[in-house]
Motif scaffolding. Structure first.
Motif, PDB file in Angstrom:
ATOM      1  N   VAL A  88       0.855  -1.188   0.000  1.00 28.01           N
ATOM      2  CA  VAL A  88       0.000   0.000   0.000  1.00 28.01           C
ATOM      3  C   VAL A  88       0.892   1.240   0.000  1.00 28.01           C
ATOM      4  O   VAL A  88       2.095   1.146   0.279  1.00 28.01           O
ATOM      5  CB  VAL A  88      -0.946   0.017   1.225  1.00 28.01           C
ATOM      6  N   PRO A  89       0.352   2.407  -0.333  1.00 30.43           N
ATOM      7  CA  PRO A  89       1.182   3.624  -0.292  1.00 30.43           C
ATOM      8  C   PRO A  89       1.796   3.809   1.091  1.00 30.43           C
ATOM      9  O   PRO A  89       1.148   3.599   2.115  1.00 30.43           O
ATOM     10  CB  PRO A  89       0.181   4.736  -0.608  1.00 30.43           C
ATOM     11  N   GLY A  90       3.062   4.184   1.124  1.00 26.02           N
ATOM     12  CA  GLY A  90       3.762   4.329   2.392  1.00 26.02           C
ATOM     13  C   GLY A  90       3.531   5.672   3.052  1.00 26.02           C
ATOM     14  O   GLY A  90       3.273   6.681   2.385  1.00 26.02           O
ATOM     15  N   SER A 159       5.717   0.874   6.386  1.00 27.70           N
ATOM     16  CA  SER A 159       4.261   1.065   6.379  1.00 27.70           C
ATOM     17  C   SER A 159       3.633   0.583   5.068  1.00 27.70           C
ATOM     18  O   SER A 159       2.426   0.355   5.009  1.00 27.70           O
ATOM     19  CB  SER A 159       3.917   2.541   6.617  1.00 27.70           C
ATOM     20  N   GLU A 160       4.429   0.398   4.035  1.00 26.96           N
ATOM     21  CA  GLU A 160       3.919  -0.169   2.786  1.00 26.96           C
ATOM     22  C   GLU A 160       3.418  -1.596   2.987  1.00 26.96           C
ATOM     23  O   GLU A 160       2.641  -2.110   2.186  1.00 26.96           O
ATOM     24  CB  GLU A 160       4.992  -0.155   1.700  1.00 26.96           C
ATOM     25  N   LEU A 161       3.880  -2.250   4.043  1.00 23.66           N
ATOM     26  CA  LEU A 161       3.527  -3.648   4.289  1.00 23.66           C
ATOM     27  C   LEU A 161       2.361  -3.799   5.262  1.00 23.66           C
ATOM     28  O   LEU A 161       2.121  -4.882   5.777  1.00 23.66           O
ATOM     29  CB  LEU A 161       4.738  -4.415   4.824  1.00 23.66           C
ATOM     30  N   GLU A 162       1.622  -2.729   5.516  1.00 23.95           N
ATOM     31  CA  GLU A 162       0.539  -2.796   6.497  1.00 23.95           C
ATOM     32  C   GLU A 162      -0.511  -3.837   6.126  1.00 23.95           C
ATOM     33  O   GLU A 162      -1.036  -4.547   6.992  1.00 23.95           O
ATOM     34  CB  GLU A 162      -0.110  -1.426   6.651  1.00 23.95           C
ATOM     35  N   ASN A 163      -0.844  -3.951   4.851  1.00 19.50           N
ATOM     36  CA  ASN A 163      -1.821  -4.954   4.419  1.00 19.50           C
ATOM     37  C   ASN A 163      -1.306  -6.357   4.686  1.00 19.50           C
ATOM     38  O   ASN A 163      -2.043  -7.232   5.157  1.00 19.50           O
ATOM     39  CB  ASN A 163      -2.137  -4.763   2.936  1.00 19.50           C
ATOM     40  N   ALA A 179       2.635 -12.551  -0.736  1.00 17.76           N
ATOM     41  CA  ALA A 179       2.813 -11.104  -0.831  1.00 17.76           C
ATOM     42  C   ALA A 179       3.494 -10.800  -2.156  1.00 17.76           C
ATOM     43  O   ALA A 179       4.330 -11.574  -2.634  1.00 17.76           O
ATOM     44  CB  ALA A 179       3.633 -10.563   0.330  1.00 17.76           C
ATOM     45  N   ARG A 180       3.108  -9.661  -2.721  1.00 17.52           N
ATOM     46  CA  ARG A 180       3.611  -9.296  -4.039  1.00 17.52           C
ATOM     47  C   ARG A 180       4.678  -8.197  -3.899  1.00 17.52           C
ATOM     48  O   ARG A 180       4.361  -7.063  -3.542  1.00 17.52           O
ATOM     49  CB  ARG A 180       2.448  -8.785  -4.902  1.00 17.52           C
ATOM     50  N   ALA A 223      11.704  -7.985   4.143  1.00 21.37           N
ATOM     51  CA  ALA A 223      10.645  -7.318   4.903  1.00 21.37           C
ATOM     52  C   ALA A 223       9.353  -8.121   4.862  1.00 21.37           C
ATOM     53  O   ALA A 223       8.623  -8.208   5.862  1.00 21.37           O
ATOM     54  CB  ALA A 223      10.413  -5.913   4.345  1.00 21.37           C
ATOM     55  N   ILE A 224       9.062  -8.724   3.726  1.00 14.98           N
ATOM     56  CA  ILE A 224       7.861  -9.550   3.587  1.00 14.98           C
ATOM     57  C   ILE A 224       7.952 -10.777   4.490  1.00 14.98           C
ATOM     58  O   ILE A 224       6.973 -11.166   5.147  1.00 14.98           O
ATOM     59  CB  ILE A 224       7.666  -9.945   2.110  1.00 14.98           C
TER      60      ILE A 224
END
Length: 392
Positions: A88-90, A159-163, A179-180, A223-224
């Motif tokens: 998601v947008p960071g 924060s891009e990884l919140e989803n 995760a993509r 990170a994923i």
């Protein structure tokens, strides 16, 4: 048996209680019909436009929250066996979004001068990058792009990884979580044709671009894994209906080394690795299925001449096969019986012995209604009980 267990055993080429079913991208139109409200799911054009719009009015956090909640609720309500979580947008994204009109906007990084222009086509629910600094200035702008990619890789905005974290925390013990990560070459950009030219005329520059994008993606893989995902779903098409977009030699020169480094990193971190590509890959099938470290291949596009039967016979004991339900004609426009027949054929050809997951051959796009998508899912559950053939 949980969905997570079902998927892991299929990766191990073992028959389970039934064939796992899902889709890597369920776009908003079908999801909204299922959830009974405008749903932020998938990577369709409307969701990409909404992400930009909400960023432009200071509601990035609301978008990220709704996207995460809608994604999980959709998959749980449909009883799917995996979720493909998106970035998601960071919160640290300092680019500015400016809408020229309802369906066209520009994203600008004032620090570097980079800018990208996007347009949304409501008829096909698609958002495309239609212009950019690189498209205008050509090779002269490449160093700025490479530097921005490297900087992003050095300072990942978590924060891009919140989803990803939300879905893993809420359901990672029950549902398999892909995760993509970001692209590793400039697919889908307004300057993609320039990149193709550079692969021939300036290979050092093309390698420079790919190397920078790869290093960034390797950081995202770590990170994923830290976020709790179980697998990677890596996109970027290598082929079209008549064969590969790149020559087999270019794929071996540019992308095979990338994939080997990515799969090695993923496996070090305990992640399964699925590669998606549309199109006909038979010209590189041995390389693709046997020599790049992939655990799975998603698409197997029938309209491009890809046969589940052939892939199962040649590679079914080496790689998880995902897909093969035609989402270009059958799912959006076929009769109910044609949809059922397509699902039953895919299961009959792909599922025996394990190593199979039923999905569309690409995604659940805006042309596919919720009713048709759920017919695919329900048929797979009804007719995909092991041993295959007895439940049909």
């Amino acid at each position: 048996m949980t969905s997570k267990e079902r998927m892991i055993l299929q990766f191990q080429h073992k028959e389970t209680d039934r064939v796992p079913v899902g889709d890597p991208c369920i776009n908003s139109r079908a999801a909204s019909q299922i959830l009974g409200r405008p749903a932020y799911t998938g990577m369709g054009g409307w969701v990409l436009k909404e992400a930009a719009r909400m960023r432009s009015i200071g509601k990035r956090d609301e978008f990220a929250r709704r996207f995460s909640e809608d994604t999980l609720e959709l998959h749980e309500k449909c009883g799917l066996d995996f979720i493909c979580c998106e970035l998601v947008p960071g919160k640290q994204d300092r680019t500015e979004v400016c809408f020229e009109n309802e369906n066209t906007w520009t994203v600008t990084d004032k620090k570097t001068g980079m800018w990208w222009k996007y347009a949304y086509n409501e008829a096909c629910d698609d958002t495309c990058e239609i212009d950019s600094l690189i498209k205008r200035e050509g090779e002269e702008a490449i160093p700025v792009f490479v530097e921005s990619v490297r900087r992003a890789g050095e300072n990942i905005d978590l924060s891009e990884l919140e989803n990803i974290r939300y879905c893993c925390q809420q359901a990672g013990d029950r549902i398999f979580m892909f995760a993509r990560p970001p692209y590793v070459y400039p697919a889908g950009t307004s300057w993609f044709t320039l990149f193709l030219e550079l692969m021939i005329t300036e290979p050092e520059t093309a390698h420079w671009i790919c190397d920078a994008m790869l290093e960034r993606t390797l950081k995202y893989i770590d990170a994923i894994a830290d976020a709790g995902a179980h697998g990677l779903f890596v996109h970027g098409d290598w082929a079209a209906n008549n064969g590969t977009i790149f020559s087999p030699g270019q794929i071996r020169e540019y992308f095979k080394p990338q994939m080997l480094r990515m799969t090695a990193r993923a496996h070090e971190r305990g992640l399964y690795f699925v590669k998606h590509t549309d199109g006909n890959i038979m010209g590189i099938a041995d390389d693709f299925c046997l020599h790049m470290g992939f655990d799975g291949y998603q698409s197997i596009e029938p309209n491009a001449g890809m046969s589940m039967k052939v892939m199962k016979e040649n590679y079914g004991d080496k790689i998880l096969l995902m897909g093969n339900v035609d989402c270009g004609r059958i799912l959006p426009y076929g009769t109910e019986q044609e949809i059922r027949d397509a699902v039953i054929r895919c299961i009959g050809e792909g599922a025996p012995g394990g190593g199979f997951c039923l999905t569309s051959c690409n995604s659940i796009s805006g042309d596919i209604t919720a009713e048709r998508f759920m017919l695919m899912v329900d048929t797979a559950k009804q007719c995909g009980t092991y041993p295959i053939g007895e439940s049909r």
